[in-house]
Design a protein around this motif. Sequence first.
Motif, PDB file in Angstrom:
ATOM      1  N   VAL A 150      54.771  46.997  16.675  1.00 56.41           N
ATOM      2  CA  VAL A 150      53.797  45.913  16.556  1.00 56.41           C
ATOM      3  C   VAL A 150      54.477  44.583  16.851  1.00 56.41           C
ATOM      4  N   ILE A 151      55.670  44.399  16.287  1.00 53.82           N
ATOM      5  CA  ILE A 151      56.435  43.178  16.563  1.00 53.82           C
ATOM      6  C   ILE A 151      56.786  43.090  18.046  1.00 53.82           C
ATOM      7  N   ALA A 152      57.213  44.223  18.623  1.00 55.28           N
ATOM      8  CA  ALA A 152      57.543  44.238  20.049  1.00 55.28           C
ATOM      9  C   ALA A 152      56.326  43.864  20.889  1.00 55.28           C
ATOM     10  N   GLY A 153      55.153  44.385  20.513  1.00 54.52           N
ATOM     11  CA  GLY A 153      53.935  44.073  21.255  1.00 54.52           C
ATOM     12  C   GLY A 153      53.550  42.609  21.144  1.00 54.52           C
ATOM     13  N   LEU A 154      53.664  42.038  19.956  1.00 58.74           N
ATOM     14  CA  LEU A 154      53.347  40.618  19.775  1.00 58.74           C
ATOM     15  C   LEU A 154      54.302  39.732  20.578  1.00 58.74           C
ATOM     16  N   LEU A 155      55.580  40.099  20.578  1.00 62.06           N
ATOM     17  CA  LEU A 155      56.543  39.362  21.398  1.00 62.06           C
ATOM     18  C   LEU A 155      56.201  39.520  22.876  1.00 62.06           C
ATOM     19  N   GLY A 156      55.747  40.709  23.263  1.00 63.24           N
ATOM     20  CA  GLY A 156      55.362  40.944  24.647  1.00 63.24           C
ATOM     21  C   GLY A 156      54.205  40.058  25.070  1.00 63.24           C
ATOM     22  N   ILE A 157      53.205  39.903  24.193  1.00 65.39           N
ATOM     23  CA  ILE A 157      52.076  39.023  24.492  1.00 65.39           C
ATOM     24  C   ILE A 157      52.554  37.586  24.653  1.00 65.39           C
ATOM     25  N   LEU A 158      53.473  37.171  23.796  1.00 65.32           N
ATOM     26  CA  LEU A 158      54.036  35.818  23.895  1.00 65.32           C
ATOM     27  C   LEU A 158      54.746  35.619  25.227  1.00 65.32           C
ATOM     28  N   VAL A 159      55.521  36.623  25.637  1.00 72.70           N
ATOM     29  CA  VAL A 159      56.246  36.547  26.907  1.00 72.70           C
ATOM     30  C   VAL A 159      55.269  36.455  28.080  1.00 72.70           C
ATOM     31  N   ILE A 160      54.181  37.210  28.016  1.00 72.96           N
ATOM     32  CA  ILE A 160      53.192  37.194  29.104  1.00 72.96           C
ATOM     33  C   ILE A 160      52.673  35.785  29.353  1.00 72.96           C
ATOM     34  N   ASP A 164      56.667  33.146  33.881  1.00 76.01           N
ATOM     35  CA  ASP A 164      56.008  33.104  35.185  1.00 76.01           C
ATOM     36  C   ASP A 164      55.324  34.452  35.418  1.00 76.01           C
ATOM     37  N   PRO A 165      53.996  34.468  35.647  1.00 80.35           N
ATOM     38  CA  PRO A 165      53.279  35.739  35.804  1.00 80.35           C
ATOM     39  C   PRO A 165      53.862  36.652  36.882  1.00 80.35           C
ATOM     40  N   SER A 166      54.434  36.064  37.918  1.00 81.36           N
ATOM     41  CA  SER A 166      54.968  36.877  39.014  1.00 81.36           C
ATOM     42  C   SER A 166      56.219  37.648  38.613  1.00 81.36           C
ATOM     43  N   THR A 167      56.833  37.276  37.502  1.00 84.81           N
ATOM     44  CA  THR A 167      58.069  37.942  37.065  1.00 84.81           C
ATOM     45  C   THR A 167      57.847  38.850  35.849  1.00 84.81           C
ATOM     46  N   ALA A 168      56.625  38.894  35.323  1.00 89.15           N
ATOM     47  CA  ALA A 168      56.348  39.717  34.138  1.00 89.15           C
ATOM     48  C   ALA A 168      56.324  41.192  34.519  1.00 89.15           C
ATOM     49  N   ASP A 169      57.095  41.988  33.799  1.00 85.18           N
ATOM     50  CA  ASP A 169      57.171  43.429  34.042  1.00 85.18           C
ATOM     51  C   ASP A 169      56.551  44.148  32.853  1.00 85.18           C
ATOM     52  N   LEU A 170      55.386  44.740  33.053  1.00 83.39           N
ATOM     53  CA  LEU A 170      54.671  45.393  31.959  1.00 83.39           C
ATOM     54  C   LEU A 170      55.499  46.491  31.311  1.00 83.39           C
ATOM     55  N   ARG A 171      56.365  47.146  32.075  1.00 82.45           N
ATOM     56  CA  ARG A 171      57.158  48.252  31.554  1.00 82.45           C
ATOM     57  C   ARG A 171      58.273  47.780  30.634  1.00 82.45           C
ATOM     58  N   ASN A 172      58.627  46.506  30.726  1.00 78.03           N
ATOM     59  CA  ASN A 172      59.741  45.993  29.932  1.00 78.03           C
ATOM     60  C   ASN A 172      59.564  44.499  29.718  1.00 78.03           C
ATOM     61  N   LEU A 173      58.553  44.135  28.938  1.00 79.43           N
ATOM     62  CA  LEU A 173      58.185  42.731  28.802  1.00 79.43           C
ATOM     63  C   LEU A 173      59.262  41.892  28.127  1.00 79.43           C
ATOM     64  N   ILE A 174      59.933  42.451  27.113  1.00 79.03           N
ATOM     65  CA  ILE A 174      60.862  41.615  26.334  1.00 79.03           C
ATOM     66  C   ILE A 174      62.326  41.996  26.543  1.00 79.03           C
ATOM     67  N   ALA A 175      62.592  42.843  27.523  1.00 73.63           N
ATOM     68  CA  ALA A 175      63.977  43.194  27.881  1.00 73.63           C
ATOM     69  C   ALA A 175      64.792  43.592  26.653  1.00 73.63           C
ATOM     70  N   SER A 176      64.268  44.531  25.881  1.00 75.39           N
ATOM     71  CA  SER A 176      64.944  44.967  24.659  1.00 75.39           C
ATOM     72  C   SER A 176      65.801  46.206  24.868  1.00 75.39           C
ATOM     73  N   ASN A 177      66.031  46.564  26.135  1.00 75.70           N
ATOM     74  CA  ASN A 177      66.879  47.711  26.451  1.00 75.70           C
ATOM     75  C   ASN A 177      67.586  47.492  27.774  1.00 75.70           C
ATOM     76  N   PRO A 178      68.666  48.219  28.047  1.00 74.87           N
ATOM     77  CA  PRO A 178      69.439  48.017  29.282  1.00 74.87           C
ATOM     78  C   PRO A 178      68.654  48.301  30.558  1.00 74.87           C
ATOM     79  N   GLY A 179      67.587  49.095  30.458  1.00 75.40           N
ATOM     80  CA  GLY A 179      66.796  49.408  31.638  1.00 75.40           C
ATOM     81  C   GLY A 179      66.152  48.191  32.269  1.00 75.40           C
ATOM     82  N   ALA A 180      65.978  47.131  31.476  1.00 72.83           N
ATOM     83  CA  ALA A 180      65.358  45.912  31.996  1.00 72.83           C
ATOM     84  C   ALA A 180      66.229  45.216  33.030  1.00 72.83           C
ATOM     85  N   PHE A 181      67.504  45.547  33.054  1.00 78.06           N
ATOM     86  CA  PHE A 181      68.431  44.844  33.938  1.00 78.06           C
ATOM     87  C   PHE A 181      68.799  45.656  35.178  1.00 78.06           C
ATOM     88  N   LEU A 182      68.139  46.792  35.363  1.00 78.51           N
ATOM     89  CA  LEU A 182      68.384  47.599  36.554  1.00 78.51           C
ATOM     90  C   LEU A 182      67.600  47.056  37.732  1.00 78.51           C
TER      91      LEU A 182
END
Length: 248
Positions: A150-160, A164-182
């Motif tokens: 729930v916290i991750a989702g709320l942070l994700g909404i904030l990030v959205i 910049d909308p063109s850089t938002a990645d729905l699969r990894n909105l808050i970059a909370s894992n190493p996969g976000a940097f691949l």
Amino acid sequence: MSSTSAASPDAAPEVGALGRIAGVFFSPEQTFDSIVRRPSWVLPVILLCLVSCGVTASFGSRVGWRTFMQKQLESNSRVQQLPPDKQEQVIDQQTKLAPAIGYIFGTVGTFIFVLIAAGVLFGVFNYFTGTKLSFGATVGIVAHSWLPYVIAGLLGILVIFLKDPSTADLRNLIASNPGAFLSEDSPKWLVSLLTSLDIFTFWVLVLQGIGFHAANPKKLTISKAFFTVLAVFIIFTLVKVGIAAAFS
């Protein structure tokens, strides 16, 4: 007076539904003890559903599903081989389906995933550790342990709305894992593996360890409960990575 009508002076105080939501984060041992004694799961599942639908709605209004689908299909070799007009048809179809899938996944899917996870852990703990859990208590533990999402989702909404909308990645909105940097062309199995190593997921695993320990503290230490949950998570991750590798 019977023992069921009067609480023992040494008994832990009951925690209400709202108190359990906060208690998971601030006093998890007492909260999970209350959940095991009087199982509940409806409120955390509702919160998970609402936040998931909130992410879907926010992403659709701020970023747009067509933009997302165009990016997704750029890496799909089969779609890229189609004529331009056919590619547009595929994008149009996927754009129409995406929000509906998001809402179904966020509501019905959330409920089903909680039940599946509870079913697996119910079998594992009862068969391998002899914890003698009830299924209702297991569902309650799982549902409340997922509240960090729930916290991750709320942070994700904030990030959205901040990013910049063109850089938002729905699969990894808050970059909370190493996969976000691949990079975009990384192997799918590697993306699957590294996105599984998520901060919020490990938080959930810790809470589940505390929760299942509360079910039978004399028989099940916190460390044993945690490593049992971790073993299930590792097996699930290996299966997921194997599927990603097989279909990449």
